[in-house]
Scaffold this motif. Sequence first.
Motif, PDB file in Angstrom:
ATOM      1  N   VAL A 646     -20.468 -14.748 -39.401  1.00 44.67           N
ATOM      2  CA  VAL A 646     -20.850 -13.345 -38.821  1.00 44.67           C
ATOM      3  C   VAL A 646     -22.105 -13.644 -37.968  1.00 44.67           C
ATOM      4  CG1 VAL A 646     -21.613 -11.118 -39.422  1.00 44.67           C
ATOM      5  CG2 VAL A 646     -20.241 -12.375 -41.165  1.00 44.67           C
ATOM      6  N   CYS A 647     -21.879 -13.196 -36.642  1.00 46.65           N
ATOM      7  CA  CYS A 647     -22.872 -13.285 -35.582  1.00 46.65           C
ATOM      8  C   CYS A 647     -23.501 -11.943 -35.503  1.00 46.65           C
ATOM      9  CB  CYS A 647     -22.072 -13.555 -34.106  1.00 46.65           C
ATOM     10  SG  CYS A 647     -20.753 -14.720 -34.492  1.00 46.65           S
ATOM     11  N   VAL A 648     -24.744 -11.978 -35.655  1.00 43.53           N
ATOM     12  CA  VAL A 648     -25.780 -10.826 -35.580  1.00 43.53           C
ATOM     13  C   VAL A 648     -26.888 -10.783 -34.502  1.00 43.53           C
ATOM     14  CG1 VAL A 648     -25.124 -10.042 -37.808  1.00 43.53           C
ATOM     15  CG2 VAL A 648     -27.277 -11.626 -37.391  1.00 43.53           C
ATOM     16  N   THR A 649     -27.434  -9.899 -34.256  1.00 44.07           N
ATOM     17  CA  THR A 649     -28.445  -9.606 -33.435  1.00 44.07           C
ATOM     18  C   THR A 649     -29.467  -9.193 -34.315  1.00 44.07           C
ATOM     19  OG1 THR A 649     -27.988  -7.880 -32.267  1.00 44.07           O
ATOM     20  CG2 THR A 649     -27.508 -10.202 -31.145  1.00 44.07           C
ATOM     21  N   LEU A 650     -30.895  -8.687 -33.693  1.00 49.81           N
ATOM     22  CA  LEU A 650     -31.661  -7.829 -34.439  1.00 49.81           C
ATOM     23  C   LEU A 650     -31.389  -6.213 -33.978  1.00 49.81           C
ATOM     24  CD1 LEU A 650     -35.064  -9.558 -33.896  1.00 49.81           C
ATOM     25  CD2 LEU A 650     -33.363  -9.732 -35.914  1.00 49.81           C
ATOM     26  N   SER A 651     -30.213  -5.815 -33.756  1.00 51.97           N
ATOM     27  CA  SER A 651     -29.657  -4.659 -33.323  1.00 51.97           C
ATOM     28  C   SER A 651     -29.772  -3.681 -34.359  1.00 51.97           C
ATOM     29  CB  SER A 651     -28.565  -4.565 -32.578  1.00 51.97           C
ATOM     30  OG  SER A 651     -27.559  -4.883 -33.448  1.00 51.97           O
ATOM     31  N   ARG A 653     -27.380  -2.350 -35.776  1.00 51.85           N
ATOM     32  CA  ARG A 653     -25.968  -2.288 -36.417  1.00 51.85           C
ATOM     33  C   ARG A 653     -25.657  -3.723 -36.896  1.00 51.85           C
ATOM     34  NH1 ARG A 653     -22.250   1.478 -34.730  1.00 51.85           N
ATOM     35  NH2 ARG A 653     -21.169   0.576 -36.396  1.00 51.85           N
ATOM     36  N   ALA A 654     -27.017  -4.517 -37.175  1.00 49.84           N
ATOM     37  CA  ALA A 654     -26.697  -5.850 -37.870  1.00 49.84           C
ATOM     38  C   ALA A 654     -26.261  -5.785 -39.252  1.00 49.84           C
ATOM     39  CB  ALA A 654     -27.978  -6.450 -37.650  1.00 49.84           C
ATOM     40  N   GLU A 655     -26.862  -4.733 -39.938  1.00 50.46           N
ATOM     41  CA  GLU A 655     -26.639  -4.613 -41.350  1.00 50.46           C
ATOM     42  C   GLU A 655     -25.006  -4.231 -41.728  1.00 50.46           C
ATOM     43  OE1 GLU A 655     -31.010  -3.497 -41.287  1.00 50.46           O
ATOM     44  OE2 GLU A 655     -29.146  -3.295 -39.981  1.00 50.46           O
ATOM     45  N   HIS A 692     -36.567 -10.655 -41.763  1.00 49.08           N
ATOM     46  CA  HIS A 692     -36.590 -11.042 -43.284  1.00 49.08           C
ATOM     47  C   HIS A 692     -35.669 -10.079 -44.104  1.00 49.08           C
ATOM     48  CE1 HIS A 692     -38.364  -9.852 -47.342  1.00 49.08           C
ATOM     49  NE2 HIS A 692     -38.401 -11.336 -47.292  1.00 49.08           N
ATOM     50  N   ASP A 693     -35.509  -8.721 -43.431  1.00 49.25           N
ATOM     51  CA  ASP A 693     -34.684  -7.794 -43.979  1.00 49.25           C
ATOM     52  C   ASP A 693     -33.146  -8.289 -44.227  1.00 49.25           C
ATOM     53  OD1 ASP A 693     -36.989  -6.466 -44.991  1.00 49.25           O
ATOM     54  OD2 ASP A 693     -36.645  -4.808 -43.128  1.00 49.25           O
ATOM     55  N   LEU A 694     -32.850  -8.791 -42.921  1.00 46.29           N
ATOM     56  CA  LEU A 694     -31.513  -9.240 -42.630  1.00 46.29           C
ATOM     57  C   LEU A 694     -31.071 -10.246 -43.644  1.00 46.29           C
ATOM     58  CD1 LEU A 694     -31.057  -8.742 -38.960  1.00 46.29           C
ATOM     59  CD2 LEU A 694     -30.131  -7.183 -40.531  1.00 46.29           C
ATOM     60  N   GLN A 695     -32.056 -11.256 -43.818  1.00 45.23           N
ATOM     61  CA  GLN A 695     -31.998 -12.531 -44.571  1.00 45.23           C
ATOM     62  C   GLN A 695     -31.810 -11.963 -46.104  1.00 45.23           C
ATOM     63  OE1 GLN A 695     -35.773 -14.424 -43.588  1.00 45.23           O
ATOM     64  NE2 GLN A 695     -34.686 -15.989 -42.564  1.00 45.23           N
ATOM     65  N   THR A 730     -12.712 -20.362 -40.131  1.00 41.85           N
ATOM     66  CA  THR A 730     -11.446 -19.763 -39.743  1.00 41.85           C
ATOM     67  C   THR A 730     -11.473 -18.335 -38.992  1.00 41.85           C
ATOM     68  OG1 THR A 730     -11.381 -18.842 -42.126  1.00 41.85           O
ATOM     69  CG2 THR A 730     -10.428 -21.285 -41.687  1.00 41.85           C
ATOM     70  N   GLN A 731     -12.727 -17.382 -39.284  1.00 41.30           N
ATOM     71  CA  GLN A 731     -12.900 -16.284 -39.065  1.00 41.30           C
ATOM     72  C   GLN A 731     -14.279 -15.832 -38.227  1.00 41.30           C
ATOM     73  OE1 GLN A 731     -11.933 -11.632 -40.098  1.00 41.30           O
ATOM     74  NE2 GLN A 731     -10.838 -13.246 -41.264  1.00 41.30           N
ATOM     75  N   MET A 732     -14.455 -15.723 -36.925  1.00 43.38           N
ATOM     76  CA  MET A 732     -15.537 -15.229 -36.479  1.00 43.38           C
ATOM     77  C   MET A 732     -15.700 -13.615 -36.542  1.00 43.38           C
ATOM     78  SD  MET A 732     -17.588 -16.505 -33.246  1.00 43.38           S
ATOM     79  CE  MET A 732     -18.015 -18.076 -33.739  1.00 43.38           C
ATOM     80  N   ILE A 733     -16.883 -13.001 -37.039  1.00 44.26           N
ATOM     81  CA  ILE A 733     -16.927 -11.572 -36.640  1.00 44.26           C
ATOM     82  C   ILE A 733     -18.172 -11.355 -35.775  1.00 44.26           C
ATOM     83  CG2 ILE A 733     -17.522  -9.531 -37.919  1.00 44.26           C
ATOM     84  CD1 ILE A 733     -16.265 -10.859 -40.376  1.00 44.26           C
ATOM     85  N   VAL A 734     -17.820 -10.544 -34.766  1.00 43.28           N
ATOM     86  CA  VAL A 734     -18.777 -10.232 -33.654  1.00 43.28           C
ATOM     87  C   VAL A 734     -18.999  -8.669 -33.384  1.00 43.28           C
ATOM     88  CG1 VAL A 734     -18.657 -12.606 -32.600  1.00 43.28           C
ATOM     89  CG2 VAL A 734     -17.080 -10.624 -31.881  1.00 43.28           C
TER      90      VAL A 734
END
Length: 774
Positions: A646-651, A653-655, A692-695, A730-734
Motif C-alpha cells: 500500500v502506497c500512502v502520503t500524509l494526505s 485519505r491515507a487512512e 505516528h498515527d498512520l504507523q 503481487t498487488q500494489m494499492i495506490v
Amino acid sequence: MEEGFRRKTPEEILKSISELKRGRLKIYIGPFSGSGKTYHMLREGNSLRQKGIDVVICAVSTMQRKETIEQIGCLERVPSIHWQQGGVEKKDLNLEVLLERNPEVVLVDGLAHRNRTGAQFKTRLQDIQYLLKAGISVITTINVYELVGYHELAQKLTGIKVEETVPAETLDLADEIRLIDVTPESILTRLSEGALETTQASLSKRNNLGKLRELALRLVAEDVNESLEKHREELGLNGPSGAAERILVSTQYHWNGSIYIRRGQQIAKRLNGEMLVVTFMNPQKQLTREQTAFKRSMMKMTEKIEDADFIELPFTSRRMIPRQLVDYAIKNNVTRIVLGHSKQTPWQEWVRGSIANSLMKLVNNMDLFFIADTAEAKGERILPTSIRQQHDTNPYRRLSETEVKEQISRIKRGTFKVYIGAAPGVGKTYTMLREGNVLPRKGIQVVIGLLETHGRQETLEQIGDLYTIPRKVADYRGTRLEEMDVDEIIRHNPEVVLVDELAHTNIPGSRNKKRYEDILEILDAGISVISTMNVQHLESLNDAVEQLTGVRVRETVPDNILRLADEVQLIDVAPNALQQRLREGKIYAANKVDQALNHFFKTGNLIALRELALRELADDVDERLEAWERGGSLRGPWRRQEVIFVCVTLSARAESLIRRGFRIAHRLKACWYVHFVTLQSEFTEEEQKRIHDLQQLTRRFGGQFELQYARKPREVAQKLLEKANLYASTQMIVGQTKQNVWQRMLTGSTVKSILKYGRHMDVLVVSGFSQKER
C-alpha cells in the motif's frame, strides 16, 4: 417532478386499490431448523396483540421446545387440519375456519409445506396468497435450503436433502423479510443438551451449519441490495452505494480474454460481488475466425459463472471507449473496473490515446484494477490453486516456550461472544440480557458488568434477577462520571459478564482508553464476556459507513477484536420495523425522533447499513469456515500466495488506503506493507504526529509501516516499485490523484509511472482523491 402530475391509468388505479385491501406478508428466514424462527414469530405475535391487533395462530410447530411453547402465551389458536404421511403427522391450514374468523394477522409455520391430497390448494404458499387476497396478513417461516436453487446448493455443500421447496422468487412477495441468525456453536450446544433434535445428520456438523448460515446471510444481503438500489433509483441517485461490490471486467476477443474473466471471477468471489464482462466491438468490422472463437469461449466461460453477465458494446472510435465504459459502469452501479495493463509505447499512447489514463480522469467513486501482465512470461494458471498453509502441521514438532505460553493463555481465556447489529435499537442488548437470563438455569453464574438500556422499558424488563456490578465513579473536570469497574468484576469472578457497547471510549485517566481493552483484561482473567456493537463501529468499515451515511464514526473497534470473538451473531431488523420502533419511542426520546428519522435513521441509510452488516458477518462466517475446514469456504481458495503493498502520503485519505489494504489482505490471507516515500528530510511536529498515527493504525490492523526518502518527485515511483519488488508484492494499492498538465510535466505522475513499470504486478488505483490530497 412532472411524473407526479401524470394521470394514472385505470390499471394503475385498480392495482393501487387492490394493494390497499391486500394483507401484509412477513417472512422469518433462518439458516436451518432450530434457529429460532418460530420463537421470534410468536413473540412478535404477542407484541402485536398487546397493541390491540387481532392475531391468531394456525399450523404452528413448536417441536415441543419449552421456550417456544412459552411464547404462545394468550394467542388464540385456530385448529389446523391434521393428517399423516409416512407415519409423520402433518398440519394444513384450515382456510374455511380462518376466513370465517377473519383475524387481522395469522401466524403460520413452514412456508414450504405441501398440503394433503384433495386440499383446496397444493401448497401452503398458495394458501397464504389466498389469505393475503382476503385482506388477512400473514407472518410465516422458512429455512434457506427450502428455496429452489438454494436447496441444490445446500445439498451440494452439506448433503442435506429437502423434499418441500418454494420458488426463490417467493421472497419478492414479502413486504418484510427478517433473518434469524444463530451461530453453529449455539445449535451444537442445544443439540448436546437435548433441547433440539434433528433428523438430518448433516445438521449436527459445525462446518455444515456454518455453510448454511453463510448462505442465509448472503441471500438476505442480496435481497436488501435490490431494495437499496430501488430506493436510490427513486431518489435519483446514480452510481454504487458502497454497501456491495460489483465488478466490471473489460476485455477483448483476444487470447488473454479468458484469463481476465477468470481473474475477475476470483476478485468478485473474494469480495462477494456480482460480475459483468464487457467487450467493445466495431460494428463496421467483421470478426475474424480467431476472434469469433475467442468470443464463443469467453461467453461460455461467463455463462458458467454465477452472478455474471456478458455484454458486447458497439464503438466507432477507440478514444470514445473510456467514456462509454465509465457511463456503462455508472449506470450499472459498478465499484471496480478490472482491465489489463497497457502495452503501448508513449508514442502510441499519444497517437491512439491511452484508455487507462482516460479512465483515471473520468472515474469518480470507482476503483481501477489493472491485472498483472504475467501470462506470457510465466504461463500464469487460469484455475485457482489451493491456499498454502501458513503453519507447521507436523504433530511431532516440539512447541517453543512462547508457543506453549500462548496455548496456555488461550486455554485459560474466557469465551467471547458479540451481538452485532446494523444500527441502534435493533435489539442487541435485549437479546444479550435474554441469553444472560437463560444461562443461570443451566447453573452458570452471570452478572451485568455494564448495561446501557437508554430507558427502553422492554430492555429493562429483561434484567430480571441478574446482579449488576456497581460502576466506578470518577471525577473529570469537576463532573462525576461513571465507568465499568473492571477490578470489581475480576474480584467478583463470575463465569459470565454482560458488557454493553463494545466501542465505548472510557473517560480520560482510565486505565484503558477503550472498553474493548477492559474486556480483554476480563477475558484474560478467565471470565467469559457477552457484548454488543453496531457494524458502523468496525474500524475497517469507517470509510464505507461515511460514504453510505455521510457520518464519520469516531468510536471504533479494531477488526482483530471481532476476530478474537468465539461467536459473532447478527440481530437483523428490517428498516421500516426499526423506524417504527423509533416512532414508538423505543430507541430515543420523543424530542429526538424527527431528527433521527431525517438523519442517521433515513431509509436509505438503514437499508445500506443492514446490507453492510449482513455481508460483513457472511465474510466472518466464511473466514471461520476456512479455519475449520480446508476448502470449506464458499468463496473458494485464492489463486496464489499474495503480498499487498500500500502506497500512502500524509494526505487526509491515507487512512482510507490503509483500511482498504487491510481488508484486501485479510480476505486474501496475505501479508501486507504500508509504504510512505517522502521528499522531506525533516518534519514539523504536526507531520510527525501524523506519521505516528498512520504507523499506529497500520499496526492495529497487523501490517508493517515503513518510511523512505527520495531526492526528487520523479524518484517516488521508482522507490515504491523497488521496495514492492523486494517484498515480492503481487498487488500494489495506490490512491488516484488529479494533476493538471503543468504539474505532470514538472513532477511526473507517480501513478502513471507505477502502471508503466509495474506491469508484472496487479495495481489497484483507488478513486476519490482530490488534487490537494496528493
